[in-house]
Design a protein around this motif. Structure first.
Motif, PDB file in Angstrom:
ATOM      1  N   LEU A   1     -31.179   6.986  23.592  1.00 45.57           N
ATOM      2  CA  LEU A   1     -29.813   6.453  23.554  1.00 45.57           C
ATOM      3  C   LEU A   1     -28.706   7.362  24.343  1.00 45.57           C
ATOM      4  O   LEU A   1     -27.975   7.104  24.993  1.00 45.57           O
ATOM      5  CB  LEU A   1     -29.238   5.859  22.303  1.00 45.57           C
ATOM      6  CG  LEU A   1     -29.944   4.667  21.849  1.00 45.57           C
ATOM      7  CD1 LEU A   1     -29.479   4.184  20.522  1.00 45.57           C
ATOM      8  CD2 LEU A   1     -30.016   3.278  23.019  1.00 45.57           C
ATOM      9  N   ALA A   2     -29.086   8.646  24.178  1.00 43.35           N
ATOM     10  CA  ALA A   2     -28.205   9.805  24.591  1.00 43.35           C
ATOM     11  C   ALA A   2     -28.530   9.734  26.184  1.00 43.35           C
ATOM     12  O   ALA A   2     -27.498  10.062  26.908  1.00 43.35           O
ATOM     13  CB  ALA A   2     -28.533  11.196  24.135  1.00 43.35           C
ATOM     14  N   GLU A   3     -29.344   9.536  26.682  1.00 45.22           N
ATOM     15  CA  GLU A   3     -29.927   9.529  27.972  1.00 45.22           C
ATOM     16  C   GLU A   3     -29.138   8.356  28.688  1.00 45.22           C
ATOM     17  O   GLU A   3     -28.503   8.288  29.675  1.00 45.22           O
ATOM     18  CB  GLU A   3     -31.093   9.513  28.513  1.00 45.22           C
ATOM     19  CG  GLU A   3     -31.906  11.021  28.109  1.00 45.22           C
ATOM     20  CD  GLU A   3     -31.521  11.999  28.967  1.00 45.22           C
ATOM     21  OE1 GLU A   3     -30.911  11.680  30.102  1.00 45.22           O
ATOM     22  OE2 GLU A   3     -31.883  13.333  28.976  1.00 45.22           O
ATOM     23  N   ILE A   4     -29.404   7.140  27.898  1.00 46.27           N
ATOM     24  CA  ILE A   4     -28.883   5.888  28.520  1.00 46.27           C
ATOM     25  C   ILE A   4     -27.544   5.705  28.443  1.00 46.27           C
ATOM     26  O   ILE A   4     -26.868   5.205  29.536  1.00 46.27           O
ATOM     27  CB  ILE A   4     -29.532   4.477  27.656  1.00 46.27           C
ATOM     28  CG1 ILE A   4     -31.078   4.694  27.897  1.00 46.27           C
ATOM     29  CG2 ILE A   4     -28.761   3.331  27.985  1.00 46.27           C
ATOM     30  CD1 ILE A   4     -31.912   3.837  26.757  1.00 46.27           C
ATOM     31  N   LYS A   5     -27.010   6.277  27.533  1.00 43.54           N
ATOM     32  CA  LYS A   5     -25.396   6.243  27.549  1.00 43.54           C
ATOM     33  C   LYS A   5     -24.845   6.879  28.678  1.00 43.54           C
ATOM     34  O   LYS A   5     -23.762   7.023  29.236  1.00 43.54           O
ATOM     35  CB  LYS A   5     -24.589   6.936  26.157  1.00 43.54           C
ATOM     36  CG  LYS A   5     -25.097   6.133  25.112  1.00 43.54           C
ATOM     37  CD  LYS A   5     -24.548   6.914  23.855  1.00 43.54           C
ATOM     38  CE  LYS A   5     -24.691   6.246  22.517  1.00 43.54           C
ATOM     39  NZ  LYS A   5     -24.199   6.660  21.255  1.00 43.54           N
ATOM     40  N   GLN A   6     -25.412   7.879  29.374  1.00 40.74           N
ATOM     41  CA  GLN A   6     -25.116   8.643  30.527  1.00 40.74           C
ATOM     42  C   GLN A   6     -25.585   7.837  31.928  1.00 40.74           C
ATOM     43  O   GLN A   6     -25.196   8.369  33.005  1.00 40.74           O
ATOM     44  CB  GLN A   6     -25.870   9.994  30.636  1.00 40.74           C
ATOM     45  CG  GLN A   6     -25.325  10.964  29.476  1.00 40.74           C
ATOM     46  CD  GLN A   6     -23.919  10.953  29.351  1.00 40.74           C
ATOM     47  OE1 GLN A   6     -23.459  11.169  30.246  1.00 40.74           O
ATOM     48  NE2 GLN A   6     -23.264  11.039  28.106  1.00 40.74           N
ATOM     49  N   GLY A   7     -25.982   6.732  31.840  1.00 41.89           N
ATOM     50  CA  GLY A   7     -26.376   5.999  32.660  1.00 41.89           C
ATOM     51  C   GLY A   7     -27.827   6.283  33.468  1.00 41.89           C
ATOM     52  O   GLY A   7     -28.353   5.577  34.484  1.00 41.89           O
ATOM     53  N   ARG A   8     -28.602   7.033  32.680  1.00 34.99           N
ATOM     54  CA  ARG A   8     -30.038   7.333  33.117  1.00 34.99           C
ATOM     55  C   ARG A   8     -30.940   6.554  32.099  1.00 34.99           C
ATOM     56  O   ARG A   8     -31.751   6.971  31.209  1.00 34.99           O
ATOM     57  CB  ARG A   8     -30.295   8.883  32.842  1.00 34.99           C
ATOM     58  CG  ARG A   8     -29.210   9.749  33.656  1.00 34.99           C
ATOM     59  CD  ARG A   8     -29.727  11.202  33.749  1.00 34.99           C
ATOM     60  NE  ARG A   8     -29.659  11.655  32.473  1.00 34.99           N
ATOM     61  CZ  ARG A   8     -28.170  12.365  31.879  1.00 34.99           C
ATOM     62  NH1 ARG A   8     -27.290  12.353  33.099  1.00 34.99           N
ATOM     63  NH2 ARG A   8     -28.104  12.838  31.094  1.00 34.99           N
ATOM     64  N   ILE A   9     -31.037   5.433  32.588  1.00 35.86           N
ATOM     65  CA  ILE A   9     -31.744   4.356  31.936  1.00 35.86           C
ATOM     66  C   ILE A   9     -33.435   4.774  31.772  1.00 35.86           C
ATOM     67  O   ILE A   9     -34.143   5.001  30.775  1.00 35.86           O
ATOM     68  CB  ILE A   9     -31.909   2.938  32.321  1.00 35.86           C
ATOM     69  CG1 ILE A   9     -30.496   2.446  32.486  1.00 35.86           C
ATOM     70  CG2 ILE A   9     -32.736   2.080  31.535  1.00 35.86           C
ATOM     71  CD1 ILE A   9     -30.327   1.399  33.063  1.00 35.86           C
ATOM     72  N   ALA A  10     -33.955   5.133  32.868  1.00 35.36           N
ATOM     73  CA  ALA A  10     -35.505   5.388  33.143  1.00 35.36           C
ATOM     74  C   ALA A  10     -35.754   6.766  32.304  1.00 35.36           C
ATOM     75  O   ALA A  10     -36.823   6.840  31.346  1.00 35.36           O
ATOM     76  CB  ALA A  10     -35.894   5.601  34.496  1.00 35.36           C
TER      77      ALA A  10
ATOM     78  N   ALA B   1     -37.690   9.474  27.659  1.00 37.35           N
ATOM     79  CA  ALA B   1     -37.391  10.434  26.523  1.00 37.35           C
ATOM     80  C   ALA B   1     -37.848   9.792  25.078  1.00 37.35           C
ATOM     81  O   ALA B   1     -38.722  10.299  24.380  1.00 37.35           O
ATOM     82  CB  ALA B   1     -35.892  10.839  26.085  1.00 37.35           C
ATOM     83  N   GLY B   2     -37.577   8.482  24.982  1.00 33.82           N
ATOM     84  CA  GLY B   2     -38.149   7.796  23.765  1.00 33.82           C
ATOM     85  C   GLY B   2     -39.615   7.514  23.629  1.00 33.82           C
ATOM     86  O   GLY B   2     -40.304   7.742  22.568  1.00 33.82           O
TER      87      GLY B   2
END
Length: 224
Positions: free
Chosen positions: A180-189, A194-195
């Motif tokens: 979620l830390a990456e996704i909140k920055q708009g980096r979904i992939a 990371a997950g």
């Protein structure tokens, strides 16, 4: 609605392949636009607002009847009981349709869905996808589904029975946080990757890969 292009799909696919090199577990990442249509929630809001409006009408009938006279003209006759009931019903219907129309705006619709409802629908959808795509589809029942629902801004991790018996649900917290830390920055992939990596670390600890291990599920992201 597709969120990722082919290059981004490859980022997640490569993360799955790498993670599974050290475990006999199988990781299935799923990316969904939404977990439910929430038609029932929209109807609930519309019905609630309609009955509320009708209750206000019933409590303060003179205000609404004065408005009717203002539109109809000063010489308008006093409404009969049947006409008053028709006005009440029509007012409620207008409010009902107005609220339904507002829910057609997706941003508004999802903002009005209670968080517990979102959480449960995402969980239900994750379990549904798990049952279809991962549950008991591996020899040792070691499948893990990583589910991300974009509209609800929520994610779930569902594990097969062999894993759930050993790994407490709390252990997946780090994988969720990193994702979620990456996704909140708009980096979904990158977030999904990371997950997947964190899930792979947990699986490698409890279910290391053997010499005769076979890749039983496709190493790819499922976007629905």
């Amino acid at each position: 609605m597709r969120y990722l292009d082919e290059a981004q799909h490859r980022i997640v696919t490569e993360a799955v392949r790498t993670a599974e090199l050290s475990t006999c577990g199988e990781i299935v990442p799923v990316l969904a636009d939404r977990s439910d249509g929430y038609t029932d929630v929209a109807l609930w809001w519309a019905a609630t607002m309609a009955f509320t409006a009708m209750s206000v009408f019933a409590l303060f009938p003179d205000v609404f009847l004065d408005l009717r006279i203002a539109f109809a003209g000063a010489w308008a006759a006093e409404p009969t009981l049947g006409e008053s009931f028709a006005l009440l019903t029509g007012f409620g219907l207008i409010v009902f349709l107005a609220v339904i129309s507002v829910h057609l705006i997706q941003a508004v619709k999802f903002a009005l869905i209670p968080s517990p409802v979102k959480r449960q629908r995402v969980r239900d959808a994750a379990i549904k996808h798990f049952k279809v795509g991962a549950e008991r589809r591996t020899h040792g029942r070691t499948g893990v589904l990583l589910y991300l629902s974009m509209r609800e801004h929520r994610a779930e991790i569902v594990a097969d029975e062999a894993i759930a018996a050993i790994v407490p649900a709390e252990v997946w917290g780090e994988a969720m946080a990193d994702m979620l830390a990456e996704i909140k920055q708009g980096r979904i992939a990158e977030g999904l990757a990371a997950g997947v990596r964190d899930v792979g670390v947990v699986l490698a600890e409890h279910f290391p890969r053997g010499d005769e291990d076979l890749n039983e599920l496709p190493d790819r992201l499922i976007e629905v």
